[in-house]
Design an enzyme around this catalytic site. Structure first.
Site, mmCIF file in Angstrom:
data_model
loop_
_atom_site.group_PDB
_atom_site.id
_atom_site.type_symbol
_atom_site.label_atom_id
_atom_site.label_comp_id
_atom_site.label_asym_id
_atom_site.label_seq_id
_atom_site.Cartn_x
_atom_site.Cartn_y
_atom_site.Cartn_z
ATOM 1 C CG ASP A 10 -20.260 -3.784 38.404
ATOM 2 O OD1 ASP A 10 -19.288 -3.279 38.837
ATOM 3 O OD2 ASP A 10 -20.702 -4.061 39.538
ATOM 4 C CG ASP A 103 -15.597 -1.856 38.477
ATOM 5 O OD1 ASP A 103 -16.240 -0.718 38.661
ATOM 6 O OD2 ASP A 103 -15.163 -2.557 39.712
ATOM 7 C CD GLU A 104 -20.403 1.039 39.022
ATOM 8 O OE1 GLU A 104 -21.699 0.012 38.713
ATOM 9 O OE2 GLU A 104 -20.254 1.626 40.123
#
Lengths: 393, 380
Positions: A10, A103-104
């Site tokens: 993350d 974003d992860e």
């Protein structure tokens, strides 16, 4: 073989980090990303978070909490390209990468040990490479299963790595507050708090029936399993949330070949309902409805229809599927029917053309309400009337 | 059968009558154009069981009679003939066509197999052909093209005495055109659902003459048809078409009775700006319009793709509002109001916007044509 093959990675304060990556002077000052004035906070760096600033908070309030914060406007283009580059870096280690959001991602590195080392070493290598190549930091959770890896990365933040070995899973999970579990939001937490359940251990040692009573049979049983360390040991790859699975569909073989149009339509309705629910769960919408019909002689045909607007509603999918079927006028008996929706795009990127005179709330809200009920009470609780009392073929 | 006719009159008449012929006829005779001669001169007819066309033009009739020939072929031939008188005559099982030194011999199809054209209903009234064509052009803007919803591929015609209303909707927008006409009987009332495409083509093709006669049976018994007849320099043209079945939605009530924001914008300026900004709008993505004091700002595109914005001067009364529209639907509406100033009325960003035209910025909107447009829900 490793016993902790799942990585959850993350990015730390992703929007904020990207927006200031070319401005090192802002690295240790509180930075808030968003359009100034009446906008809301899109993201904030850790020094700003330390003052209580959170994403989604009105900008005015953020600046009252943290008057010395620097406001920068979001670098949307940068965010997209950094995200793609990061996902590409992940894929250089393993093909089993599932992007969860911009974003992860989950990575399954069970096949990468020989080339890159242990999962922990891989996690550190990736952190170093991303810091190097993209100028942003990330946190990594390493665990035997996805749910635990996700919690571990959260606890490792910012700029850290945390490994949870199989024999440590329960010891790791049980002292945590219940809110840490994946899928426990404010409402669920409030319900559990009313039962004086505070930690994951409390949850684990509460009878399933009590949880089911409070949260519904499906959600209750699910949380109980999570509290005992249930989760997926594998990762299904997905390139990015912008490229979701391109098509979703179901098909069903009849117990006996049939030419009964009512039975066939009912099956099309059942399949449309399932596809639509799956699309909504996956956060995608589509415009192309395809039906598959296999006759008793195994001859198989498909027919498709492109809708004017994208949809994730069973009502729309069934209308198109039924229309396609009625045009077909099949003469032979039918062995199998299938319903598929293709040309899927992320729902968040598909604007919704509103309909004149539509009831508000209408089908859009009704089918989502069904999803909620299904989550709580199981998939048979709310069904189209035509499917009630009909046995599966 | 034998007759002589002017080349241009023939070419126009054949082109018009052949318009409704099916490209892939269910039975071969339907590809035919019926050529008849009689007291009225030359009569050409086409029919596809939905729509019939009939045109009568003056001709020098030598022998009365009739023949069925390929409509498409006759249209191609008559369009290419030199500017000389044309003579056509039956010649055994064929029809010969002579123009100057050009000669054609056409196969005929059995006239006995050709279906009888429906009779024109009794005339219900008349309207000026250019006014009618313009009104129909505005009304069909919002008609649906999705054959899954056949009712919405029609234009609802409502007649109440001297008042004629045309409305269409595809569920995303709605057009309503109201006009005056001259009914044969002062208290005539009727409603009909006419296929939009046929209505648009017909209205456009009858503009040469003064008035169009509309013929509609006022009771809904049996298979309803509607007829249109117009005079042109060359003769008489008439069309009938079968009405659509089904209940047209009650759309008049959808127009909001009040509005929170009213904007008046110079139409051509707004149209140009929408077209420019929409260049970056991907399929099915909206153009966002933000109205505030003195201006409207248009934006399209998203952060990960190309973006565009432009501001246009606007006279805005009421609350600020930001609202998204499918740019195609918005441009259709701005085109259809056919007025120098666009008058836009809003209540909320998720409620329909009403468009009308006005003569100038200070003027009240003219309400003979109204367009209702449903917005696209903006993300975030």
């Amino acid at each position: 073989m490793t016993d902790t093959p799942i990585l959850h990675i993350d990015m730390d304060a992703f929007f904020a980090s990207v927006s200031i990556r070319h401005r090192p002077e802002l690295r240790d000052v509180p930075v808030v990303v968003g359009a100034g004035g009446r906008g809301v906070v899109l993201s904030a760096t850790y020094p700003a978070r330390a003052c209580g600033v959170r994403s989604g908070m009105p900008m005015r309030r953020a600046l009252r909490l943290c008057p010395r914060a620097v406001v920068v406007s979001p670098d949307s283009l940068g965010v997209q390209s950094v995200s793609s580059a990061v996902m590409e870096t992940f894929r250089s280690v393993t093909p089993l990468v599932r992007a969860l959001s911009i974003d992860e991602a989950f990575l399954d590195v069970s096949g990468a040990a020989r080339r890159f080392g242990s999962p922990e070493q891989i996690g550190e290598q990736l952190r170093a490479r991303i810091a190097d190549e993209q100028g942003i930091t990330c946190s990594v959770g390493v665990a035997p299963i996805t749910t635990v890896a996700k919690i571990a990365s959260e606890l490792a933040k910012p700029d850290g790595l945390l490994v949870v070995r199989p024999d440590e899973v329960l010891g790791f999970l049980h002292p945590l507050p219940i809110e840490t579990l994946w899928g426990v939001g404010k409402k669920t937490a409030a319900r559990l708090h009313r039962l004086e359940l505070v930690t994951v251990a409390d949850l684990a040692h509460t009878p399933v029936s009590t949880l089911q009573h409070a949260l519904g049979p499906v959600a209750g049983a699910h949380l109980h399993r999570l509290a005992w360390g249930a989760g997926s040991h594998t990762v299904t790859p997905r390139a990015s949330i912008q490229e979701p699975e391109r098509t979703m569909g179901h098909q069903e073989t009849f117990g006996r070949d049939t030419d009964d149009p009512i039975l066939i339509r009912r099956e099309l309705l059942r399949l449309s309902t399932r596809v639509a629910a799956r699309m909504r769960r996956g956060g995608v919408v589509g415009r192309v409805v395809v039906i598959t019909v296999r006759f008793s002689d195994f001859r198989t045909i498909t027919r498709s229809r492109t809708l004017r607007e994208t949809t994730d509603l069973a009502a729309d999918i069934y209308a198109a599927a039924a229309e396609l079927f009625s045009v077909l006028r099949p003469r032979a008996r039918i062995r199998l029917v299938g319903v598929r929706v293709s040309g899927l795009v992320a729902a968040a990127r598909a604007p919704r053309q509103l309909v004149l005179g539509a009831r508000d709330p209408g089908w859009f809200e009704a089918e989502r309400a069904v999803d909620q009920a299904t989550l709580r009470f199981g998939s048979t609780v709310v069904r189209p009337a035509a499917l009630i009392g009909s046995r599966r073929p | 059968m034998k007759f002589r006719v002017e080349r241009d009159a023939l070419a126009d008449a054949v082109a018009w009558a052949a318009r409704s012929l099916p490209l892939r006829p269910s039975v071969p005779v339907l590809a035919g154009l019926l050529v008849e001669t009689g007291d009225a001169g030359l009569v050409l007819s086409g029919f596809d069981y939905e729509t019939s066309t009939r045109v009568t033009i003056p001709a020098e009739v030598v022998d009365e009679g009739r023949a069925l020939v390929s409509g498409r072929l006759l249209a191609d031939i008559s369009r290419s003939l030199p500017a000389k008188p044309v003579e056509m005559a039956t010649d055994g099982a064929k029809v010969s066509l002579t123009c100057g030194s050009a000669r054609f011999s056409l196969q005929t199809m059995p006239v006995e197999d050709y279906p009888a054209l429906p009779d024109m209903p009794t005339a219900s009234g008349t309207v000026r052909s250019d006014v009618f064509a313009a009104a129909v052009g505005q009304a069909v803007t919002a008609a649906g093209r999705d054959d899954m919803l056949p009712v919405l591929t029609g234009v609802r015609v409502e007649i109440d005495g001297s008042h004629l209303a045309l409305m269409a909707t595809d569920r995303y927008r709605l057009s309503l055109r109201e006009l005056e006409w001259s009914p044969s009987l002062g208290d005539f009332t009727a409603t009909a659902l006419v296929p939009a495409k046929v209505l648009a083509d017909t209205a456009k093709s009858l503009t040469a003459g003064g008035d169009v006669t509309i013929a509609l049976s006022s009771t809904g018994t049996g298979e309803g048809i509607i007829g249109f007849e117009g005079q042109t320099a060359g003769g008489t043209r008439s069309t009938t078409t079968r009405l659509l079945d089904g209940e047209f939605p009650k759309v008049r009530a959808l127009f909001p009775s009040e509005s929170a924001t009213v904007a008046r914008v110079d139409t051509p300026t707004l149209v140009e700006a929408v077209k420019r900004v929409a260049l970056v709008a991907e399929r099915n993505t909206p153009v966002r319009l933000s109205f505030s004091k003195g201006q409207v700002t248009l934006e399209a595109g998203s952060g990960d793709e190309a973006q565009a914005s432009e501001s246009v001067e606007a006279d805005v009364d009421g609350d600020d509002i930001a609202i998204g529209f499918n740019p195609g639907y918005l441009l259709d509406g701005l085109g259809a109001i056919d007025a120098p100033v666009a008058h836009l009325a809003f209540t909320q960003a998720t409620r329909p916007a009403a468009l009308a035209g006005a003569g100038d910025l200070g003027a009240e909107p003219t309400l003979d044509f109204r367009y209702l447009l449903m917005p696209v829900r903006l993300q975030g």
